[in-house]
Design a protein around this motif. Structure first.
Motif, short mmCIF file in Angstrom:
data_model
loop_
_atom_site.label_atom_id
_atom_site.label_comp_id
_atom_site.label_asym_id
_atom_site.label_seq_id
_atom_site.Cartn_x
_atom_site.Cartn_y
_atom_site.Cartn_z
N VAL A 25 0.84 -1.20 0.00
CA VAL A 25 0.00 0.00 0.00
C VAL A 25 0.87 1.24 0.00
O VAL A 25 0.64 2.18 -0.77
N THR A 26 1.88 1.26 0.85
CA THR A 26 2.76 2.43 0.94
C THR A 26 3.41 2.71 -0.41
O THR A 26 3.47 3.87 -0.85
N GLY A 30 2.54 5.93 -2.80
CA GLY A 30 3.66 6.77 -3.24
C GLY A 30 3.66 6.96 -4.74
O GLY A 30 3.88 8.07 -5.24
N GLN A 31 3.40 5.89 -5.48
CA GLN A 31 3.34 5.99 -6.94
C GLN A 31 2.17 6.86 -7.37
O GLN A 31 2.28 7.65 -8.31
N ALA A 32 1.02 6.72 -6.69
CA ALA A 32 -0.15 7.52 -7.04
C ALA A 32 0.09 9.00 -6.74
O ALA A 32 -0.37 9.87 -7.49
N GLN A 45 -5.93 2.02 -4.46
CA GLN A 45 -7.20 1.68 -3.81
C GLN A 45 -7.37 0.17 -3.67
O GLN A 45 -7.82 -0.32 -2.64
N ASN A 46 -6.98 -0.56 -4.71
CA ASN A 46 -7.06 -2.03 -4.65
C ASN A 46 -6.14 -2.58 -3.57
O ASN A 46 -6.52 -3.51 -2.83
N MET A 47 -4.94 -2.03 -3.49
CA MET A 47 -3.99 -2.48 -2.46
C MET A 47 -4.53 -2.18 -1.06
O MET A 47 -4.37 -2.98 -0.13
#
Length: 86
Positions: A25-26, A30-32, A45-47
């Motif tokens: 998730v982290t 970070g990528q988003a 969101q899926n993660m």
């Protein structure tokens, strides 16, 4: 004595899987934040959904242990970060 070892191993495994899920998730958040495309936001969101299920399963199987609580707090912080971009 064997049962204690087995429980400890299972506990470590549950927490290890939860840790991996929250780490994912982290990274996804970070990528988003870096590249706020529809795909990167959806991936984050899926993660988050997967990690939330992992938290629920860990709490149900192990109870409210400190490592689980700490990972749940990290997950909540990551969710708040993601909410800042949409």
């Amino acid at each position: 004595m064997e049962d204690h070892t087995q429980m400890s191993w299972k506990e470590d495994n549950v927490i290890g899987q939860l840790h991996n899920s929250v780490d994912n998730v982290t990274l996804a958040v970070g990528q988003a934040l870096t590249n706020p495309s529809e795909q990167s936001i959806q991936n984050a969101q899926n993660m988050i959904e997967r990690a939330e299920r992992s938290v629920t399963m860990a709490l149900e199987s192990r109870g409210n242990l400190d490592p689980i609580s700490a990972l749940q707090e990290q997950l909540n912080r990551d969710k708040e970060k993601l909410n800042t971009i949409h």
